[in-house]
Design a protein around this motif. Structure first.
Motif, PDB file in Angstrom:
ATOM      1  N   GLY A  28       0.823  -1.201   0.000  1.00 65.32           N
ATOM      2  CA  GLY A  28       0.000   0.000   0.000  1.00 65.32           C
ATOM      3  C   GLY A  28       0.851   1.242   0.000  1.00 65.32           C
ATOM      4  N   GLY A  29       0.246   2.357  -0.423  1.00 69.14           N
ATOM      5  CA  GLY A  29       0.970   3.608  -0.436  1.00 69.14           C
ATOM      6  C   GLY A  29       0.072   4.773  -0.775  1.00 69.14           C
ATOM      7  N   ASP A  30       0.576   5.966  -0.504  1.00 71.57           N
ATOM      8  CA  ASP A  30      -0.149   7.205  -0.747  1.00 71.57           C
ATOM      9  C   ASP A  30       0.644   8.075  -1.712  1.00 71.57           C
ATOM     10  OD1 ASP A  30      -2.438   7.540   1.628  1.00 71.57           O
ATOM     11  OD2 ASP A  30      -0.772   6.243   2.191  1.00 71.57           O
ATOM     12  N   SER A  31      -0.052   8.703  -2.676  1.00 67.77           N
ATOM     13  CA  SER A  31       0.546   9.628  -3.620  1.00 67.77           C
ATOM     14  C   SER A  31       1.643   8.944  -4.432  1.00 67.77           C
ATOM     15  CB  SER A  31       1.066  10.865  -2.874  1.00 67.77           C
ATOM     16  OG  SER A  31       1.375  11.902  -3.776  1.00 67.77           O
ATOM     17  N   ALA A  32       2.903   9.397  -4.331  1.00 73.40           N
ATOM     18  CA  ALA A  32       3.985   8.715  -5.042  1.00 73.40           C
ATOM     19  C   ALA A  32       4.106   7.273  -4.581  1.00 73.40           C
ATOM     20  CB  ALA A  32       5.305   9.453  -4.820  1.00 73.40           C
ATOM     21  N   GLY A  33       3.802   7.030  -3.306  1.00 72.74           N
ATOM     22  CA  GLY A  33       3.819   5.653  -2.804  1.00 72.74           C
ATOM     23  C   GLY A  33       2.773   4.789  -3.473  1.00 72.74           C
ATOM     24  N   ALA A  34       1.620   5.378  -3.810  1.00 75.83           N
ATOM     25  CA  ALA A  34       0.589   4.636  -4.534  1.00 75.83           C
ATOM     26  C   ALA A  34       1.037   4.349  -5.962  1.00 75.83           C
ATOM     27  CB  ALA A  34      -0.719   5.422  -4.533  1.00 75.83           C
ATOM     28  N   ASN A  35       1.764   5.285  -6.560  1.00 77.50           N
ATOM     29  CA  ASN A  35       2.359   5.036  -7.873  1.00 77.50           C
ATOM     30  C   ASN A  35       3.305   3.835  -7.800  1.00 77.50           C
ATOM     31  OD1 ASN A  35       4.852   5.347  -9.673  1.00 77.50           O
ATOM     32  ND2 ASN A  35       3.451   6.763 -10.681  1.00 77.50           N
ATOM     33  N   ILE A  36       4.092   3.786  -6.744  1.00 79.69           N
ATOM     34  CA  ILE A  36       5.002   2.646  -6.551  1.00 79.69           C
ATOM     35  C   ILE A  36       4.204   1.353  -6.411  1.00 79.69           C
ATOM     36  CG2 ILE A  36       6.689   1.603  -4.984  1.00 79.69           C
ATOM     37  CD1 ILE A  36       7.672   4.447  -4.354  1.00 79.69           C
ATOM     38  N   VAL A  37       3.095   1.400  -5.669  1.00 79.75           N
ATOM     39  CA  VAL A  37       2.255   0.207  -5.495  1.00 79.75           C
ATOM     40  C   VAL A  37       1.826  -0.343  -6.844  1.00 79.75           C
ATOM     41  CG1 VAL A  37       0.000  -0.597  -4.683  1.00 79.75           C
ATOM     42  CG2 VAL A  37       1.442   0.775  -3.182  1.00 79.75           C
ATOM     43  N   HIS A  38       1.345   0.540  -7.724  1.00 80.96           N
ATOM     44  CA  HIS A  38       0.928   0.095  -9.057  1.00 80.96           C
ATOM     45  C   HIS A  38       2.068  -0.596  -9.793  1.00 80.96           C
ATOM     46  CE1 HIS A  38      -0.228   0.106 -13.260  1.00 80.96           C
ATOM     47  NE2 HIS A  38       0.824   0.861 -13.523  1.00 80.96           N
ATOM     48  N   ASN A  39       3.219   0.040  -9.805  1.00 85.25           N
ATOM     49  CA  ASN A  39       4.341  -0.512 -10.561  1.00 85.25           C
ATOM     50  C   ASN A  39       4.891  -1.793  -9.946  1.00 85.25           C
ATOM     51  OD1 ASN A  39       5.083   1.342 -12.929  1.00 85.25           O
ATOM     52  ND2 ASN A  39       4.759   2.820 -11.289  1.00 85.25           N
ATOM     53  N   ILE A  40       4.848  -1.886  -8.629  1.00 87.00           N
ATOM     54  CA  ILE A  40       5.275  -3.127  -7.952  1.00 87.00           C
ATOM     55  C   ILE A  40       4.273  -4.248  -8.230  1.00 87.00           C
ATOM     56  CG2 ILE A  40       5.561  -4.222  -5.696  1.00 87.00           C
ATOM     57  CD1 ILE A  40       7.959  -2.550  -6.485  1.00 87.00           C
ATOM     58  N   ALA A  41       2.973  -3.922  -8.211  1.00 89.01           N
ATOM     59  CA  ALA A  41       1.951  -4.942  -8.480  1.00 89.01           C
ATOM     60  C   ALA A  41       2.070  -5.472  -9.902  1.00 89.01           C
ATOM     61  CB  ALA A  41       0.562  -4.366  -8.239  1.00 89.01           C
ATOM     62  N   LEU A  42       2.361  -4.590 -10.853  1.00 90.86           N
ATOM     63  CA  LEU A  42       2.577  -5.044 -12.228  1.00 90.86           C
ATOM     64  C   LEU A  42       3.788  -5.969 -12.310  1.00 90.86           C
ATOM     65  CD1 LEU A  42       1.971  -2.082 -14.711  1.00 90.86           C
ATOM     66  CD2 LEU A  42       0.676  -4.218 -14.519  1.00 90.86           C
ATOM     67  N   ARG A  43       4.860  -5.585 -11.628  1.00 85.44           N
ATOM     68  CA  ARG A  43       6.077  -6.400 -11.664  1.00 85.44           C
ATOM     69  C   ARG A  43       5.836  -7.757 -11.011  1.00 85.44           C
ATOM     70  NH1 ARG A  43      12.159  -4.095 -10.286  1.00 85.44           N
ATOM     71  NH2 ARG A  43      13.292  -6.056 -10.640  1.00 85.44           N
ATOM     72  N   ALA A  44       5.051  -7.760  -9.930  1.00 85.96           N
ATOM     73  CA  ALA A  44       4.750  -9.017  -9.240  1.00 85.96           C
ATOM     74  C   ALA A  44       3.895  -9.939 -10.102  1.00 85.96           C
ATOM     75  CB  ALA A  44       4.044  -8.735  -7.917  1.00 85.96           C
ATOM     76  N   GLY A  45       3.228  -9.358 -11.116  1.00 85.67           N
ATOM     77  CA  GLY A  45       2.425 -10.177 -12.017  1.00 85.67           C
ATOM     78  C   GLY A  45       3.251 -10.956 -13.021  1.00 85.67           C
ATOM     79  N   VAL A  46       4.504 -10.549 -13.203  1.00 83.61           N
ATOM     80  CA  VAL A  46       5.354 -11.223 -14.195  1.00 83.61           C
ATOM     81  C   VAL A  46       6.625 -11.810 -13.593  1.00 83.61           C
ATOM     82  CG1 VAL A  46       4.478  -9.843 -16.113  1.00 83.61           C
ATOM     83  CG2 VAL A  46       6.471  -9.037 -14.836  1.00 83.61           C
ATOM     84  N   GLU A  47       7.013 -11.362 -12.402  1.00 85.59           N
ATOM     85  CA  GLU A  47       8.204 -11.895 -11.732  1.00 85.59           C
ATOM     86  C   GLU A  47       7.794 -12.592 -10.446  1.00 85.59           C
ATOM     87  OE1 GLU A  47      11.668  -9.441 -11.252  1.00 85.59           O
ATOM     88  OE2 GLU A  47      11.059  -8.144 -12.914  1.00 85.59           O
ATOM     89  N   SER A  48       8.438 -13.705 -10.153  1.00 83.99           N
ATOM     90  CA  SER A  48       8.075 -14.491  -8.981  1.00 83.99           C
ATOM     91  C   SER A  48       8.733 -13.935  -7.718  1.00 83.99           C
ATOM     92  CB  SER A  48       8.508 -15.948  -9.161  1.00 83.99           C
ATOM     93  OG  SER A  48       7.831 -16.546 -10.244  1.00 83.99           O
ATOM     94  N   LEU A  49       7.991 -13.983  -6.626  1.00 80.17           N
ATOM     95  CA  LEU A  49       8.540 -13.701  -5.306  1.00 80.17           C
ATOM     96  C   LEU A  49       8.975 -15.015  -4.664  1.00 80.17           C
ATOM     97  CD1 LEU A  49       5.841 -11.093  -4.233  1.00 80.17           C
ATOM     98  CD2 LEU A  49       8.241 -10.598  -4.749  1.00 80.17           C
ATOM     99  N   SER A  50       9.559 -14.950  -3.494  1.00 81.17           N
ATOM    100  CA  SER A  50      10.092 -16.141  -2.833  1.00 81.17           C
ATOM    101  C   SER A  50       9.027 -17.214  -2.658  1.00 81.17           C
ATOM    102  CB  SER A  50      10.660 -15.763  -1.463  1.00 81.17           C
ATOM    103  OG  SER A  50      11.692 -14.820  -1.596  1.00 81.17           O
TER     104      SER A  50
END
Length: 331
Positions: free
Chosen positions: A174-196
Motif C-alpha cells: 500500500g501507499g499514498d501519492s507517489a507511494g501509490a504510484n510505486i504500489v501500481h508498478n510493484i503490483a505489475l512487476r509481481a504479475g510477471v516476476e516471482s517472489l520467494s
C-alpha cells in the motif's frame, strides 16, 4: 554527492532546477527540501496505540532501510505459531521528500497497524534528485523480496518479528501519492516476476495515486498543464524516463503501457479525494482496471470535500478516521 538540507534558508545562490515550494537544486549542487515533517524515533510501545516499532537495514548497497511496526499482541496471538497479515508500505512525497521515519508517516502507520492488526514494513527508499528514478522502484521491489525471503530458511538480515508473526499467505502492499504510484508498478512487476517460494500479494491499496500524462483529462486545466506540479515533479525525479510524462510508470493508461490485467494481486482499493488535482487520474485508473480483464476485486472510494492525502496530515477528522478504518478493513 550533492549536499542536502531539509530547511529553507535565506540565500542568494542561483537555482538550477526546482519544484516550486517543494524542493530546489542550486547550481553549486546543494539540494534544499522546502517541505517535510521532522524525523521521529521508533518506539517500543506507542502510548496512543500500543504499537511497537523499530528501524532495520534491508541492504547496505544500495542503502535501503525500513521501519517495522508490530501491533500490541493479545495473549492468544502472542504465541509463536500465531500469525498476522503483513503490509509493505511505500510513503508519499513526490519521490523527493518525506521519509518512512517522518512524524506524519510514523503517526499514520501506528494508526493503521493498531486498527488493522497487521505487521507493517514501511520502506525507506532512496530519494531524487540524489538518486533519480528508477532507484525508488528498485528499492521497493528489493524490500518486498526481502520480506518474502523470510519464508526461506536463512534470509539475509532476517527479522524476528517477521519470522515469528508474519503471515506470508496474507501479504499486502500500500501507499499514498507517489507511494501509490510505486504500489501500481510493484503490483505489475509481481504479475510477471516471482517472489520467494511463489508468494502472492493479496491486496494493494492506492491512496491519492500520483498518475499524470501529457494530455489533460477530466477537469484538469489545459492552460498551464505543462507547468503543473505533477508534470514538473516527474521531469525532476525521472528526467530520462522513456516517454517522458507519458512513461507507463506515471501514465499507466498510455497506449502501449503494460496491460492492467497483469496486476499481481487479488484485490485492489483506490482512494481519491474530490479536491485533489490527481482525482480524475485515479478514477480513470479504477475504470481501466475494471475493463482490463483483471480477475481480482477492485473498489473505488471517494472523499468528496477533502484534498490530497488529507488523512495523513490531519488524522483526527471524521473523514480521516473513516479512511483509516476503511484501510484497516481492507487489510
Amino acid at each position: 554527492m550533492a549536499s542536502t538540507t531539509t530547511n529553507p534558508t535565506t540565500t542568494t545562490k542561483e537555482i538550477a532546477k526546482e519544484i516550486p515550494k517543494i524542493i530546489r537544486i542550486y547550481k553549486d549542487g546543494t539540494v534544499e527540501r522546502l517541505i517535510g515533517s521532522p524525523f521521529v524515533p521508533p518506539s517500543l510501545q506507542d502510548p496512543d496505540t500500543g504499537v511497537s516499532s523499530k528501524d532495520i537495514s534491508i541492504s547496505a548497497d544500495p542503502a535501503i532501510s525500513a521501519r517495522l511496526y508490530l501491533p500490541k499482541l493479545t495473549q492468544s496471538n502472542n504465541q509463536e505459531n500465531q500469525k498476522i497479515p503483513i503490509l509493505v508500505y511505500f510513503h508519499g512525497g513526490g519521490f523527493c521528500v518525506e521519509s518512512a521515519f517522518s512524524f506524519l508517516d510514523h503517526r499514520y502507520l501506528n494508526l493503521i497497524v493498531s486498527q488493522a492488526n497487521v505487521l507493517a514494513v514501511s520502506v525507506e527508499y532512496r530519494l531524487a534528485p540524489e538518486h533519480l528514478l528508477p532507484a525508488a522502484y528498485e528499492d521497493c521491489w528489493t524490500a518486498l523480496k526481502w520480506v518474502t525471503s523470510h519464508l526461506a530458511n536463512s534470509p539475509i538480515n532476517s527479522d524476528p518479528w517477521l519470522i515469528n508473526h508474519g503471515d506470508f499467505k496474507q501479504i499486502n502492499i500500500g501507499g499514498d501519492s507517489a507511494g501509490a504510484n510505486i504500489v501500481h508498478n510493484i503490483a505489475l512487476r509481481a504479475g510477471v516476476e516471482s517472489l520467494s517460494r511463489g508468494i502472492k500479494i493479496i491486496g494493494a491499496f492506492l491512496s491519492c495515486p500520483y498518475f499524470w500524462g501529457l494530455k489533460p483529462i477530466g477537469l484538469e486545466s489545459v492552460a498551464g498543464h505543462e507547468q503543473s506540479n505533477p508534470f514538473l515533479a516527474w521531469n525532476f525525479v525521472y528526467p530520462d524516463a522513456s516517454g517522458g510524462i507519458d512513461s507507463p510508470m506515471i501514465n499507466p493508461l498510455v497506449p502501449g503501457a503494460p496491460s492492467l490485467a497483469a496486476l499481481g494481486c487479488s484485490k485492489l482499493l483506490v482512494i481519491i479525494t474530490g479536491k485533489d488535482e490527481l482525482r480524475d487520474r485515479g478514477v480513470s485508473y479504477f475504470e481501466s482496471v475494471k475493463k482490463s480483464g483483471w480477475e481480482g476485486e477492485v473498489e473505488l472510494f471517494e472523499v468528496e470535500d477533502e484534498d490530497h492525502c488529507f488523512h495523513i496530515f490531519n488524522t483526527e477528522t471524521e473523514n480521516a478516521k473513516n479512511v483509516i478504518k476503511l484501510l484497516a478493513s481492507f487489510l
